[in-house]
Design a protein around this motif. Structure first.
Motif, PDB file in Angstrom:
ATOM      1  N   ARG A 181      27.347 113.778   0.574  1.00  0.00           N
ATOM      2  CA  ARG A 181      27.857 114.683   1.605  1.00  0.00           C
ATOM      3  C   ARG A 181      28.787 113.986   2.590  1.00  0.00           C
ATOM      4  O   ARG A 181      29.413 114.650   3.406  1.00  0.00           O
ATOM      5  CB  ARG A 181      26.702 115.291   2.403  1.00  0.00           C
ATOM      6  N   PHE A 221      26.701 119.274   7.116  1.00  0.00           N
ATOM      7  CA  PHE A 221      26.672 118.538   5.855  1.00  0.00           C
ATOM      8  C   PHE A 221      26.402 119.445   4.650  1.00  0.00           C
ATOM      9  O   PHE A 221      26.075 118.953   3.560  1.00  0.00           O
ATOM     10  CB  PHE A 221      25.643 117.412   5.939  1.00  0.00           C
ATOM     11  N   ASN A 222      26.533 120.740   4.859  1.00  0.00           N
ATOM     12  CA  ASN A 222      26.411 121.721   3.765  1.00  0.00           C
ATOM     13  C   ASN A 222      25.083 121.590   3.022  1.00  0.00           C
ATOM     14  O   ASN A 222      25.035 121.578   1.783  1.00  0.00           O
ATOM     15  CB  ASN A 222      27.575 121.569   2.773  1.00  0.00           C
ATOM     16  N   ASP A 236      30.038 112.520  -5.638  1.00  0.00           N
ATOM     17  CA  ASP A 236      29.939 113.952  -5.381  1.00  0.00           C
ATOM     18  C   ASP A 236      28.949 114.606  -6.345  1.00  0.00           C
ATOM     19  O   ASP A 236      28.136 115.452  -5.952  1.00  0.00           O
ATOM     20  CB  ASP A 236      31.318 114.598  -5.507  1.00  0.00           C
ATOM     21  N   TRP A 251      33.510 116.569   2.255  1.00  0.00           N
ATOM     22  CA  TRP A 251      32.630 115.577   2.867  1.00  0.00           C
ATOM     23  C   TRP A 251      32.961 115.376   4.350  1.00  0.00           C
ATOM     24  O   TRP A 251      34.032 115.759   4.828  1.00  0.00           O
ATOM     25  CB  TRP A 251      32.806 114.224   2.195  1.00  0.00           C
TER      26      TRP A 251
END
Length: 466
Positions: free
Chosen positions: A233, A463-464, A228, A290
């Motif tokens: 992700r 996936f930000n 992380d 995630w």
């Protein structure tokens, strides 16, 4: 003869042409699952010849060459690079109908500006021209990614990887963002002979010996934290046969201890332990925000003699047909019922299960995240025109294609980024065909949202990637 890869390749109808050329063509690429080597991304690897970049480890091509009767020395062996290339050039004309025929010529056109068919008459000229471009630095890993407008790469990384290269990539001046993906296959396969050595490796990377199941879970949790911090992700799990068999903490600990100290687990016991571990991992992924990718259904290493001679991932895997619906539903339900289901992407290698997974994804959607559970794109043996169209048709018919996160390469070759173009052309033809057939409105603003979302924006949000 000139290639058939022209401006409107695969685009059927005027609407398809407009959707592709106006909206899909120039979008950036989010390649959220691939097998590119992080060290090559960091160092901007260059290649001395096309054999290195095309045939090194490409089991798609290896299978085709074997089927064409090529000797193994010219495939995975130690033959001269030019001899291997010649063998591939001799194979290619026999591949009409196979996506390799399209991909080969698409890659030659997009990255080397070569628009001739590859065959025995053109192979020497093509080899020499590409070798000159590669050796002069005209075509490198970074130049290909930049030309393809790649914005994000999700590599595939073992939990015991120290992630040194990814940490360097975070600080490097490169024309893309790269992040590791947590590929925890080893953690959920206690029945494999390699399990014990991998557990030892996991303990070593954390500088803590693993002597109990709690130690094992703690080490996995700490590696999730490390991934992380390196920008991860998503996780990824390759699952040959879907499993689910519940057990409690005490039995799971006892089964792990028995396996750790040399014992053997029967099939039911192994499924109990891997289920318990998988549920633990799923909760951790949810905590991190995630996505959990499940690649379900290969039947691996079928030609055992060749597997022992050459190794895994060498072209001896095919499509499995084990049941998937009930164990998958049980796994997802257990996590969802605990409010611990992460974003999840479901891939099937058996196209028989396209409607099964499309329907399964719809069971576990929740407010706040459009398409939280995804039916992933056509994969591996289905990664072709018919396979992609079948997958998208099933998704559109049973689910909501508007929120589809689209294409990925799943490839070891940087030249495979052109497969995003391939997918975008097919998507444009599919939706454009619906419009031309009167099945969808010719609403340009709405269609633009679909194309831009599926090709790029949906994955970026999922996936930000900000």
């Amino acid at each position: 003869m000139q290639t058939f890869i022209e401006e409107d390749f695969l685009l059927k109808g005027e609407t398809a042409k407009k959707l592709y050329h106006d909206y899909a063509k120039d979008l950036p690429i989010i390649d959220f699952h691939n097998h590119l080597v992080p060290e090559e991304l960091l160092t901007d690897r260059s290649f001395s010849n096309l054999t290195d970049v095309w045939l090194g480890g490409d089991h798609y091509k290896w299978r085709a060459m074997r089927t064409h009767g090529v000797e193994e020395s010219l495939i995975s062996g130690s033959a001269d690079p030019k001899a291997k290339f010649d063998a591939w050039a001799d194979t290619v004309p026999n591949l009409i109908g196979n996506p390799l025929y399209h991909w080969t010529h698409l890659e030659l056109s997009r990255y080397f500006d070569i628009n001739s068919l590859l065959n025995n008459q053109t192979k020497d000229d093509i080899y020499e021209k590409t070798a000159e471009m590669l050796s002069s630095g005209g075509v490198t890993t970074h130049s290909v990614l930049k030309k393809s407008r790649v914005e994000f790469l999700g590599t595939t990384d073992d939990p015991a990887d120290p992630l040194d290269t990814h940490r360097k990539l975070q600080q490097a001046d490169v024309p893309f963002t790269a992040a590791p993906s947590f590929r925890a296959d080893q953690a959920i396969h206690p029945e494999k002979p390699t399990f014990l050595s991998w557990v030892e490796k996991l303990g070593n990377i954390q500088q803590k010996p693993i002597e109990t199941y709690d130690d094992f879970l703690e080490a996995l949790s700490e590696r999730i934290d490390a991934f992380d911090a390196a920008g991860c992700r998503a996780s990824d799990h390759g699952i040959n046969r879907m499993f689910y068999k519940e057990t409690g903490d005490r039995e799971a600990a006892a089964l792990f201890s028995r396996r750790l100290y040399g014992g053997v687990l029967n099939e039911e016991e192994a499924e109990k332990l891997k289920t318990h571990t998988m549920l633990f991992l799923g909760e951790k992924y949810a905590e991190k925000g995630w996505a959990m990718q499940l690649h379900i259904g290969p039947l691996r290493n079928n030609y055992t003699k060749k597997f022992h001679e050459i190794g895994a991932d060498s072209g001896f895997d095919s499509i499995g047909d084990a049941p998937v619906a009930e164990p998958l539903a049980a796994l997802l339900d257990r996590l969802a019922s605990k409010e611990a289901l992460p974003k999840t992407v479901l891939f099937t290698l058996n196209p028989r299960d396209n409607p099964v997974l499309a329907a399964m994804a719809g069971n576990y959607q929740e407010g706040g995240i459009p398409g939280k559970v995804q039916f992933g794109t056509a994969w591996w043996h289905n990664d072709h025109e018919a396979g992609m169209i079948d997958q998208m048709t099933a998704l559109a018919s049973i689910g909501v294609i508007r929120h589809f996160i689209g294409m990925l390469t799943d490839s070891r070759s940087v030249l495979s980024m052109s497969r995003h173009e391939y997918f975008r052309r097919l998507l444009s033809s599919l939706i454009g065909g619906w419009v031309d057939d009167g099945k969808a409105p010719n609403d340009e603003a709405l269609l633009k949202e679909y194309i831009e979302g599926i090709c790029y924006k949906n994955a970026k949000a999922y996936f930000n990637l900000t």
